[in-house]
Design a protein around this motif. Structure first.
Motif: not given
Lengths: 199, 199
Positions: A13-15, A17-26, B25-30, B39-44
């Motif tokens: 799920h975290l992978q 999310v945009p703008y989250l570098a893969s090296k920081n996922i863990y 942050i705003y792009k991730v919120a987007s 998708d949101i239910d699955q993540l939760c």
């Protein structure tokens, strides 16, 4: 992957999310592993609220929480004759933060990109044209970036608005405030030079 | 902030997530605004599962899903006489990925840092000492980073283990594989030189 099914699920799920570098996922997964139950419940409740409460404004397509019109469209103090077209809702926030604009907005929700199958009908361009034709708008400001997609979108909107006789403008290109000439790229200096203005 | 309460709430939650640059942050919120309800239910549900199912192994403190012992502690094929001490559970994954280690693990869950009020009792150092004294361990490998906190933790553990007579080792310092001498920092080249070995 960790061979622990639940953690692997979280990482997948975290992978996404945009703008989250893969090296920081863990490390981000670790952050959630160490949160309290209450923190996780709160985050989930916020995410669900976002999905339940937020919807695009029926006029300008920015996000709004109450009613069908956003706070910019319902604000009677704002100038109804000027319309600023932005790519995404967070671009609108950037314009608002300057404090230098008091008109209406229109959120495109993207840019024309034939390679990704995004044409004008996937965006809010047709509602924009309809707004300009129906409302008493005198100027449309286009704020899209100077990329191939941005330029294509600008060209398309400008062509469609030609018959309406409205003034179509774009943001000024030039030297950023506080920047020194030697650090600015060639094309920007060229633009600043050709579009010079009297003091 | 956006002046839209629900989006502001989401942004405050996202601001707490480590390794998420504030400019994004705003792009991730987007990203979350455009996800589907499903998708949101699955993540939760995944986030809640992580909190419900995951717990530290009672021996080595890595995360495990079933039972009280992790897959490394219960694996009878692993060497019980050698113990690798890592700072976090994801460091364990890095060691595992090399395929070059087949012993036991111990996760410290942090490093000694008096400035932040983290002493040995906040970590799993006392259980580590007890393990070494009770189990038939012949070698303890310390993999903490060469930072003031890492060095302090190494010094503390080494001192505590002295009386047990166990061999305490650390990872080799030297030129990274594939790297060229000119791109390696001075201290690493110095370490590589003083700790040179016959071919």
């Amino acid at each position: 992957m960790t061979n622990i099914p639940t953690i692997d699920l979280l990482i997948r799920h975290l992978q996404r999310v945009p703008y989250l570098a893969s090296k920081n996922i863990y490390k981000v997964a670790s952050y959630f592993l160490y949160r309290s139950h209450a923190d996780i419940d709160q985050l989930c409740s916020v995410l669900k609220q976002v999905k339940e409460k937020m919807h695009p404004c029926s006029t300008c397509y920015t996000w709004c929480e109450q009613g069908t019109a956003c706070m910019y469209c319902t604000d009677i103090k704002r100038d109804k004759t000027i319309l600023c077209v932005v790519e995404q809702w967070y671009d609108l926030l950037t314009i608002e933060r300057t404090g230098g604009y008091n008109g209406q907005y229109h959120v495109l929700t993207g840019l024309i990109c034939p390679l990704e199958g995004i044409g004008p009908e996937e965006l809010t361009i047709y509602p924009l044209i309809a707004r300009v034709n129906q409302e008493n708008i005198k100027e449309v400001i286009l704020t899209m970036p100077q990329t191939p997609e941005g330029e294509a979108t600008v060209a398309y909107i400008t062509k469609k608005l030609k018959s309406s006789g409205v003034l179509v403008t774009c943001l000024a290109r030039g030297i950023p405030v506080g920047s020194q000439l030697e650090f600015v790229d060639r094309l920007t200096v060229y633009k600043a030079l050709t579009e010079r203005r009297p003091i």
